[in-house]
Design an enzyme around this catalytic site. Sequence first.
Site, PDB file in Angstrom:
ATOM      1  N   GLU A  57     -22.917 -19.487  27.668  1.00 46.03           N
ATOM      2  CA  GLU A  57     -23.589 -18.414  27.780  1.00 46.03           C
ATOM      3  C   GLU A  57     -23.960 -17.665  28.928  1.00 46.03           C
ATOM      4  O   GLU A  57     -24.376 -18.873  30.011  1.00 46.03           O
ATOM      5  CB  GLU A  57     -25.003 -18.425  26.942  1.00 46.03           C
ATOM      6  CG  GLU A  57     -25.862 -17.219  26.975  1.00 46.03           C
ATOM      7  CD  GLU A  57     -27.117 -17.207  25.992  1.00 46.03           C
ATOM      8  OE1 GLU A  57     -27.888 -16.515  25.716  1.00 46.03           O
ATOM      9  OE2 GLU A  57     -27.225 -18.480  25.660  1.00 46.03           O
ATOM     10  N   LYS A 126     -25.195  -9.893  22.889  1.00 45.40           N
ATOM     11  CA  LYS A 126     -26.149 -10.767  22.154  1.00 45.40           C
ATOM     12  C   LYS A 126     -27.328  -9.864  20.935  1.00 45.40           C
ATOM     13  O   LYS A 126     -27.538  -9.204  21.552  1.00 45.40           O
ATOM     14  CB  LYS A 126     -26.811 -11.825  22.942  1.00 45.40           C
ATOM     15  CG  LYS A 126     -27.641 -12.580  22.110  1.00 45.40           C
ATOM     16  CD  LYS A 126     -28.188 -13.841  23.201  1.00 45.40           C
ATOM     17  CE  LYS A 126     -29.055 -14.842  22.731  1.00 45.40           C
ATOM     18  NZ  LYS A 126     -29.528 -15.684  23.679  1.00 45.40           N
ATOM     19  N   CYS A 182     -25.391 -17.831  21.244  1.00 44.85           N
ATOM     20  CA  CYS A 182     -26.422 -18.841  21.137  1.00 44.85           C
ATOM     21  C   CYS A 182     -27.870 -18.419  20.129  1.00 44.85           C
ATOM     22  O   CYS A 182     -27.263 -18.870  18.967  1.00 44.85           O
ATOM     23  CB  CYS A 182     -27.433 -18.807  22.502  1.00 44.85           C
ATOM     24  SG  CYS A 182     -28.478 -20.189  22.670  1.00 44.85           S
TER      25      CYS A 182
END
Length: 692
Positions: A57, A126, A182
């Site tokens: 990430e 994300k 994540c």
Amino acid sequence: MVQSRHPFFEARTHGFVRTAAATPVVHVADPVSNGDEHEALIRKAADEGVDLVVFPELSLSAYAIDDLHMQAALLESVEDQIARLCALTEQFDLVAVVGAPLRHGDSLFNCAVVLAGGEVLGVVPKTYLPNYREYYEKRWFASAASRTEDAITLNGERVDFAPGLVFEAVNRPGFIFAVEICEDFWAPTPPSTRAAMAGARILCNLSASNIVIGKSDDRALMCASQSARTLSAYVFAASGWGESTTDLAWDGQAMIHELGVKLAEGERFSMQSHLTIADVDVDRIGLDRLRNGTFADCARLEGETAVIVPFEAGEGPQEGTLGDVIRPLDRLPFVPDDAARLDQDCYEAFNIQVQGLMRRMTATGAQTLVIGVSGGLDSTQALLVACRAFDRLEIPRTGILAYTMPGFATSDGTKSNAWALMKALKVSGHEIDIRPAAAAMLEGIGHPYAKGEPVYDITFENVQAGLRTDYLFRLANHNNGFVLGTGDLSELALGWCTYGVGDHMSHYNVNGGVAKTLIRHLIRWVADKQVVGRDASPTLYSILATEISPELVPAGTDGKIQSTESTVGPYALNDFFLFYISRFGMAPSKVAYLAHQAWSDAERGLWPVGTPDEEKVAYDLEVIRFWLRKFLIRFFQTSQFKRSAVPNGPKVVTGGSLSPRGDWRAPSDSSARVWLEELDGNLPPVTLSRVQ
């Protein structure tokens, strides 16, 4: 080992996608240096023949840089590095997924950027931003849900910009992947779940994920679970050495799982940039989804659709490789080479057999069972199961009526082992010489043997096999009990049993779901752990050392006894073929490739604990080809009628039931032609394969 470049020897030919989780050394708020690390790892990945490489990430900026994410100079430098890496991918046949903070409108997004062929294929923002405990991502980033459009301008091009994008190789069937970042993974419904239902077979996670005690186990559990639940592969790459440790620490955990099984794991806390590589079997994933109606039903019920982003993937020979597959590959798929797992499997398999027999005994009210004991592997295992079942039901073992029934070719060794075992186990041992009855039957049907001619045909063999079973059934009637079968899964697959009144039939069969290779290790496990008492262990070891033989035909003039494996092939290979064909439905050429990878070199890879040195053998491609053709004919064409009428018995191993009431239903009059033609059409010519 010099290998031909025939397509058969290439992993890509057989539906494998080489994936890598990248762990670069991190340079805090230094995109240029991070770009250098990325370039070096991309070049290394290309040298290793990697198809898909996944970085952590925010890998181009570093993750733990706090308010520096909001600095224009840093963001512009990140975009410059994306352009640099994008151009780099034009040189290589791979896809790179990198992490970057990107501006879109008046918001900043935490993104995964997918690069291939000199282009940005798409950008995945994300969705779930952690903002609790040590995390403050909402201070800097906007959620994917707040974006105002599904496209972004990057590197001078308008490209897709959305969570759940599915990237599909138009020239490599099954090479379909999706990306999440994540915290997305920690949500109750991760984006990757929906992406999998929309067709993605490889799920990628770009993660920062600081380390605290116990967290690595949590991540591994979740990766294994997600890959199992979504019938996919899961590639996880977390930030490592170099990230800011102002308040946190990083371990660089990298893992690749497939269908719940770990394929590869990188070194944690390393101070060097490195790759964790494994070949993902997207073909196997597709075949598993094909068989799993629940997966398809869920996808339809949820109405999953996705934006499909097509791309061209690398084809042909992979650079820097000889076609060897990079993944764990058990020589004996029914017998794991990990000692702890083997112990667990033996414990479960044995107790499944025991519980099945106990339930049948309680249901029938039986206090007696009848079993034939030959001194071979299968009858030994069934007898051990019977003893344990009687012990648990608190019934005296004398209720086990065990009979050894010597015939025309019974050896002194197996007969003495049978008697020694019955005595050690304290069952009711008996002996019935079947030769007089067999001779009478042979004479009654006019068989040449009755006239003194040495004719040892199938009739000669089955007269003996049938008589033994006939005796057992009548003995069960006579003693108010039932016949315990001994034939195993491998024999059912090959049709290596006498149909009807023969070893094919019993009242209940505890071995029908257990492969021959596993039975060897079950007996060794029982002996080592003295599960049924220590007195039997020496005899059990002796039985394990005895060659597998039906002992129905007398030894030849050279003294050699009848060998089962010289007729049907090595059980180790047959069990290998059975697992991949019955469990996954793999094409014969792929099964041959996997067998060649697993068996061509006895020194490569691990062997199950306890495997004797004499069993650690190798088989070249021609041996594999020869026995696989035999297996295909037996399995698909000549033996199904036997499997269509088998006694009850418990399923024990995954994909390990050939009962028509269990995993396998097939017509008894099918042809093996399509499987034989697939095998012959995709393996190299004999002269070419000999160069291996």
